[in-house]
Design a protein around this motif. Structure first.
Motif, PDB file in Angstrom:
ATOM      1  N   LEU A 134       0.871  -1.166   0.000  1.00 55.50           N
ATOM      2  CA  LEU A 134       0.000   0.000   0.000  1.00 55.50           C
ATOM      3  C   LEU A 134       0.917   1.228   0.000  1.00 55.50           C
ATOM      4  N   LEU A 135       1.065   1.856  -1.170  1.00 59.13           N
ATOM      5  CA  LEU A 135       2.075   2.894  -1.341  1.00 59.13           C
ATOM      6  C   LEU A 135       1.423   4.180  -1.827  1.00 59.13           C
ATOM      7  N   LEU A 136       1.608   5.260  -1.059  1.00 58.02           N
ATOM      8  CA  LEU A 136       0.991   6.545  -1.375  1.00 58.02           C
ATOM      9  C   LEU A 136       2.053   7.593  -1.707  1.00 58.02           C
ATOM     10  N   GLY A 137       1.756   8.421  -2.721  1.00 59.36           N
ATOM     11  CA  GLY A 137       2.663   9.496  -3.101  1.00 59.36           C
ATOM     12  C   GLY A 137       4.108   9.053  -3.194  1.00 59.36           C
ATOM     13  N   PRO A 138       4.392   7.927  -3.881  1.00 65.98           N
ATOM     14  CA  PRO A 138       5.761   7.386  -3.877  1.00 65.98           C
ATOM     15  C   PRO A 138       6.767   8.337  -4.521  1.00 65.98           C
ATOM     16  N   SER A 139       7.897   8.528  -3.868  1.00 67.24           N
ATOM     17  CA  SER A 139       8.917   9.462  -4.350  1.00 67.24           C
ATOM     18  C   SER A 139       9.764   8.818  -5.453  1.00 67.24           C
ATOM     19  N   LEU A 140       9.109   8.462  -6.539  1.00 67.71           N
ATOM     20  CA  LEU A 140       9.787   7.768  -7.628  1.00 67.71           C
ATOM     21  C   LEU A 140      10.676   8.695  -8.452  1.00 67.71           C
ATOM     22  N   TRP A 141      10.690   9.986  -8.134  1.00 65.94           N
ATOM     23  CA  TRP A 141      11.608  10.933  -8.764  1.00 65.94           C
ATOM     24  C   TRP A 141      13.039  10.715  -8.310  1.00 65.94           C
ATOM     25  N   PHE A 142      13.219   9.973  -7.218  1.00 65.24           N
ATOM     26  CA  PHE A 142      14.531   9.837  -6.582  1.00 65.24           C
ATOM     27  C   PHE A 142      15.580   9.323  -7.574  1.00 65.24           C
ATOM     28  N   LYS A 143      16.738   9.954  -7.548  1.00 67.95           N
ATOM     29  CA  LYS A 143      17.896   9.564  -8.368  1.00 67.95           C
ATOM     30  C   LYS A 143      17.516   9.468  -9.846  1.00 67.95           C
ATOM     31  N   ASP A 144      16.913  10.541 -10.349  1.00 72.81           N
ATOM     32  CA  ASP A 144      16.539  10.607 -11.767  1.00 72.81           C
ATOM     33  C   ASP A 144      15.647   9.435 -12.181  1.00 72.81           C
ATOM     34  N   LYS A 145      14.606   9.187 -11.373  1.00 74.04           N
ATOM     35  CA  LYS A 145      13.619   8.136 -11.676  1.00 74.04           C
ATOM     36  C   LYS A 145      14.263   6.753 -11.725  1.00 74.04           C
ATOM     37  N   LEU A 146      15.167   6.494 -10.813  1.00 71.34           N
ATOM     38  CA  LEU A 146      15.924   5.239 -10.809  1.00 71.34           C
ATOM     39  C   LEU A 146      15.032   4.005 -10.921  1.00 71.34           C
ATOM     40  N   LEU A 147      14.017   3.904 -10.049  1.00 71.94           N
ATOM     41  CA  LEU A 147      13.190   2.698 -10.022  1.00 71.94           C
ATOM     42  C   LEU A 147      12.267   2.611 -11.230  1.00 71.94           C
ATOM     43  N   VAL A 148      11.772   3.752 -11.695  1.00 73.73           N
ATOM     44  CA  VAL A 148      10.939   3.748 -12.905  1.00 73.73           C
ATOM     45  C   VAL A 148      11.758   3.226 -14.083  1.00 73.73           C
ATOM     46  N   ASN A 149      12.997   3.665 -14.171  1.00 72.72           N
ATOM     47  CA  ASN A 149      13.866   3.249 -15.270  1.00 72.72           C
ATOM     48  C   ASN A 149      14.266   1.781 -15.170  1.00 72.72           C
ATOM     49  N   GLN A 150      14.244   1.239 -13.962  1.00 71.92           N
ATOM     50  CA  GLN A 150      14.661  -0.146 -13.773  1.00 71.92           C
ATOM     51  C   GLN A 150      13.568  -1.157 -14.115  1.00 71.92           C
ATOM     52  N   VAL A 151      12.305  -0.723 -14.085  1.00 77.30           N
ATOM     53  CA  VAL A 151      11.202  -1.663 -14.261  1.00 77.30           C
ATOM     54  C   VAL A 151      11.316  -2.427 -15.578  1.00 77.30           C
ATOM     55  N   SER A 152      11.598  -1.737 -16.655  1.00 73.48           N
ATOM     56  CA  SER A 152      11.635  -2.380 -17.976  1.00 73.48           C
ATOM     57  C   SER A 152      12.691  -3.476 -18.053  1.00 73.48           C
ATOM     58  N   GLN A 153      13.796  -3.304 -17.314  1.00 72.00           N
ATOM     59  CA  GLN A 153      14.880  -4.292 -17.373  1.00 72.00           C
ATOM     60  C   GLN A 153      14.677  -5.469 -16.419  1.00 72.00           C
ATOM     61  N   LYS A 154      13.678  -5.360 -15.544  1.00 74.14           N
ATOM     62  CA  LYS A 154      13.486  -6.385 -14.517  1.00 74.14           C
ATOM     63  C   LYS A 154      12.680  -7.569 -15.045  1.00 74.14           C
ATOM     64  N   ASN A 155      13.156  -8.763 -14.744  1.00 71.81           N
ATOM     65  CA  ASN A 155      12.393  -9.981 -15.014  1.00 71.81           C
ATOM     66  C   ASN A 155      11.724 -10.391 -13.708  1.00 71.81           C
ATOM     67  N   LEU A 156      10.540  -9.861 -13.476  1.00 70.52           N
ATOM     68  CA  LEU A 156       9.884 -10.010 -12.180  1.00 70.52           C
ATOM     69  C   LEU A 156       9.015 -11.257 -12.129  1.00 70.52           C
ATOM     70  N   LEU A 216       4.281   0.516 -16.778  1.00 69.40           N
ATOM     71  CA  LEU A 216       5.376  -0.387 -17.142  1.00 69.40           C
ATOM     72  C   LEU A 216       5.209  -1.757 -16.490  1.00 69.40           C
ATOM     73  N   LEU A 217       4.742  -1.772 -15.252  1.00 65.17           N
ATOM     74  CA  LEU A 217       4.477  -3.049 -14.590  1.00 65.17           C
ATOM     75  C   LEU A 217       3.356  -3.811 -15.283  1.00 65.17           C
ATOM     76  N   LYS A 218       2.275  -3.117 -15.617  1.00 63.02           N
ATOM     77  CA  LYS A 218       1.131  -3.773 -16.253  1.00 63.02           C
ATOM     78  C   LYS A 218       1.502  -4.343 -17.615  1.00 63.02           C
ATOM     79  N   GLU A 219       2.354  -3.656 -18.343  1.00 60.54           N
ATOM     80  CA  GLU A 219       2.756  -4.125 -19.671  1.00 60.54           C
ATOM     81  C   GLU A 219       3.545  -5.427 -19.611  1.00 60.54           C
ATOM     82  N   LYS A 220       4.084  -5.757 -18.457  1.00 60.22           N
ATOM     83  CA  LYS A 220       4.860  -6.990 -18.316  1.00 60.22           C
ATOM     84  C   LYS A 220       3.966  -8.206 -18.077  1.00 60.22           C
ATOM     85  N   HIS A 221       2.670  -7.970 -17.750  1.00 57.76           N
ATOM     86  CA  HIS A 221       1.704  -9.066 -17.542  1.00 57.76           C
ATOM     87  C   HIS A 221       2.282 -10.119 -16.575  1.00 57.76           C
TER      88      HIS A 221
END
Length: 309
Positions: free
Chosen positions: A219-241, A270-275
């Motif tokens: 349960l995550l509210l107002g997540p600070s995903l801007w941190f380190k130039d969107k580090l985690l947003v940029n990592q999602v596409s490369q992750k095999n989750l 990006l998460l949803k696109e990974k199905h």
């Protein structure tokens, strides 16, 4: 006459130099006075905490744990389900709450209301706090809840806070706090949720991507995903989750929290696109809410989603 004029100039220059030195000393003296006032204020706050003069919440408990991973002493706040001590055989899911320094009362109350209306199951709430003053609290949460170091990060005009402690904080959770809770309270070991806001939302996103064994409900509210130039947003596409159990993710931010909501929507898309099998996602941008006011509606809606059967 010329000599007299030179002497006057010398005296004037000397006076100006003395005035500059006096002004410098006055400035340094004011800085010291401000620092002393700040330390006195911190001392008052800490003394009040030690005296235990704060309001006590019914049906709660407090424990202390010092982590070997980062040397930090954590104050662990427990909020029991109403019938915890009556039904001694029942085991409960656990909701782990970040930033319990400031939000534990509000979180506990909303949980109680939703349980009473049978909108969520009975759960044990475990808040993670530091038992310190406001300024140090923000430094410590910055250290614990950020995934990597960012030595150039400045919030407003403040000095650089410590960052990059999320791996050690995760070890504290997995190898110290979770075993402590499992040993001392009747809980369902396999059912762990996390609530985090702002940096807490950033940490929860990090745990989802890197430490998925820790939680199965987010349960995550107002997540600070801007941190380190969107580090985690940029990592999602490369992750095999992959997830070994059913996992639920709820994210929400306020419509008026422009950068936050945009990065949240990008992260979720990006998460949803990974199905990803076994991962259920709900994302909201709530009309007319800000980074701070998202708490009430976001926390309530989030609890209902992550515990929905």
């Amino acid at each position: 006459m010329k000599i007299h004029y030179i002497l006057v100039l010398v005296l004037l220059t000397a006076c100006q130099g003395q005035n500059l030195q006096i002004d410098k000393l006055k400035s340094e003296n004011q800085i010291l006075k401000d620092k002393i006032a700040q330390l006195k204020n911190q001392s008052i706050v800490l003394n009040k905490i030690d005296e235990n003069t704060l309001v006590t919440l019914a049906n709660t408990d407090v424990q202390q744990i010092t982590s070997k991973f980062n040397g930090q002493q954590y104050q662990i706040k427990i909020s029991y389900p109403k019938n915890y001590f009556l039904n001694k055989e029942k085991k409960y899911p656990v909701l782990y709450v970040l930033d319990a320094e400031t939000n534990f009362g509000g979180v506990s109350y909303i949980v109680q209301r939703l349980i009473k209306d049978k909108l969520i199951p009975e759960i044990l709430v475990v808040g993670i706090a530091y038992s310190t003053d406001y300024k140090n609290f923000y430094k410590l949460r910055s250290r614990d809840l950020t995934p990597v170091e960012d030595s150039g990060l400045r919030m407003g005009n403040k000095s650089v806070d410590p960052t990059g402690g999320a791996p050690k904080f995760s070890d504290f959770l997995e190898f110290e706090l979770f075993p402590f809770i499992e040993k001392n309270y009747r809980i369902k070991k396999e059912d762990r949720a996390i609530y985090g806001h702002s940096y807490g939302g950033l940490y929860g996103s990090y745990a989802l991507l890197e430490k998925s064994q820790l939680f199965n409900r987010y349960l995550l509210l107002g997540p600070s995903l801007w941190f380190k130039d969107k580090l985690l947003v940029n990592q999602v596409s490369q992750k095999n989750l992959t997830f070994g159990r059913k996992t639920k993710l709820y994210m929400a931010s306020g419509e008026l929290d422009l950068r936050i909501k945009d990065y949240q929507e990008e992260f979720v898309q990006l998460l949803k696109e990974k199905h990803i099998p076994k991962l259920s996602i709900e994302s909201e941008v709530v009309e007319n809410e800000t980074h701070r006011t998202i708490f009430g509606v976001g926390f309530t809606n989030g609890l209902r989603f992550i515990y929905k059967k």
